[in-house]
Scaffold this motif. Structure first.
Motif, PDB file in Angstrom:
ATOM      1  N   ARG A 116     -69.164  25.606  79.647  1.00 45.49           N
ATOM      2  CA  ARG A 116     -69.540  26.678  78.711  1.00 45.49           C
ATOM      3  C   ARG A 116     -69.645  26.135  77.297  1.00 45.49           C
ATOM      4  N   GLU A 117     -68.662  25.341  76.930  1.00 47.23           N
ATOM      5  CA  GLU A 117     -68.629  24.756  75.588  1.00 47.23           C
ATOM      6  C   GLU A 117     -69.831  23.831  75.364  1.00 47.23           C
ATOM      7  N   MET A 118     -70.107  22.956  76.317  1.00 46.53           N
ATOM      8  CA  MET A 118     -71.218  22.018  76.188  1.00 46.53           C
ATOM      9  C   MET A 118     -72.558  22.750  76.149  1.00 46.53           C
ATOM     10  N   ALA A 119     -72.763  23.682  77.078  1.00 47.64           N
ATOM     11  CA  ALA A 119     -74.029  24.420  77.117  1.00 47.64           C
ATOM     12  C   ALA A 119     -74.233  25.207  75.826  1.00 47.64           C
ATOM     13  N   GLY A 120     -73.183  25.812  75.329  1.00 52.14           N
ATOM     14  CA  GLY A 120     -73.284  26.538  74.065  1.00 52.14           C
ATOM     15  C   GLY A 120     -73.668  25.621  72.914  1.00 52.14           C
ATOM     16  N   ALA A 121     -73.101  24.424  72.900  1.00 54.57           N
ATOM     17  CA  ALA A 121     -73.435  23.457  71.846  1.00 54.57           C
ATOM     18  C   ALA A 121     -74.906  23.043  71.929  1.00 54.57           C
ATOM     19  N   VAL A 122     -75.419  22.858  73.153  1.00 50.58           N
ATOM     20  CA  VAL A 122     -76.833  22.500  73.320  1.00 50.58           C
ATOM     21  C   VAL A 122     -77.715  23.659  72.873  1.00 50.58           C
ATOM     22  N   LEU A 123     -77.367  24.872  73.289  1.00 51.30           N
ATOM     23  CA  LEU A 123     -78.159  26.044  72.898  1.00 51.30           C
ATOM     24  C   LEU A 123     -78.127  26.272  71.394  1.00 51.30           C
ATOM     25  N   ASN A 154     -80.799  27.741  82.725  1.00 51.74           N
ATOM     26  CA  ASN A 154     -79.595  27.204  83.365  1.00 51.74           C
ATOM     27  C   ASN A 154     -78.508  26.898  82.348  1.00 51.74           C
ATOM     28  N   LEU A 155     -78.894  26.414  81.189  1.00 53.49           N
ATOM     29  CA  LEU A 155     -77.900  26.195  80.126  1.00 53.49           C
ATOM     30  C   LEU A 155     -77.287  27.524  79.697  1.00 53.49           C
ATOM     31  N   GLN A 156     -78.106  28.561  79.607  1.00 52.73           N
ATOM     32  CA  GLN A 156     -77.580  29.878  79.243  1.00 52.73           C
ATOM     33  C   GLN A 156     -76.617  30.386  80.307  1.00 52.73           C
ATOM     34  N   THR A 157     -76.947  30.171  81.571  1.00 54.88           N
ATOM     35  CA  THR A 157     -76.051  30.572  82.663  1.00 54.88           C
ATOM     36  C   THR A 157     -74.730  29.821  82.569  1.00 54.88           C
ATOM     37  N   LEU A 158     -74.797  28.509  82.305  1.00 58.92           N
ATOM     38  CA  LEU A 158     -73.560  27.734  82.138  1.00 58.92           C
ATOM     39  C   LEU A 158     -72.756  28.234  80.947  1.00 58.92           C
TER      40      LEU A 158
END
Length: 97
Positions: free
Chosen positions: A35-42, A22-26
């Protein structure tokens, strides 16, 4: 996969994998902030810290509110079916990996 995601999933590898997916989808399809937040988590950032930050907290809260209102508006049978599908997918179905 980040240890934090596994911990947030209470050690359930299916939940941790779904959270990661789900983070990758975001990261690929969310609005700019998500997108920015999910990318930072990933990339290794802390989901907890980022979700509670002034930068992303409001956006996450808004997304959750949208989900929650839609969920609450579902007929009870539809909610029960969704809940059942989630239990089957994450807790009862055999591992597919």
């Amino acid at each position: 996969m980040a240890d934090e995601l596994f911990e947030m999933a209470h050690g359930n590898p299916k939940l941790a994998r779904a959270l990661h997916e789900n983070l990758q989808t975001l990261a690929d399809h969310g609005n700019e902030k998500l997108r920015e937040m999910a990318g930072a988590v990933l990339d290794g950032g802390s989901l907890r810290e980022l979700a509670l930050s002034d930068t992303y907290g409001e956006e996450i809260g808004s997304a959750f509110d949208t989900f929650w209102h839609r969920y609450q508006a579902m007929p009870s049978e539809e909610r029960a079916e969704l809940d059942s599908l989630a239990r089957e997918r994450f807790y009862e179905a055999p591992e597919n990996y």
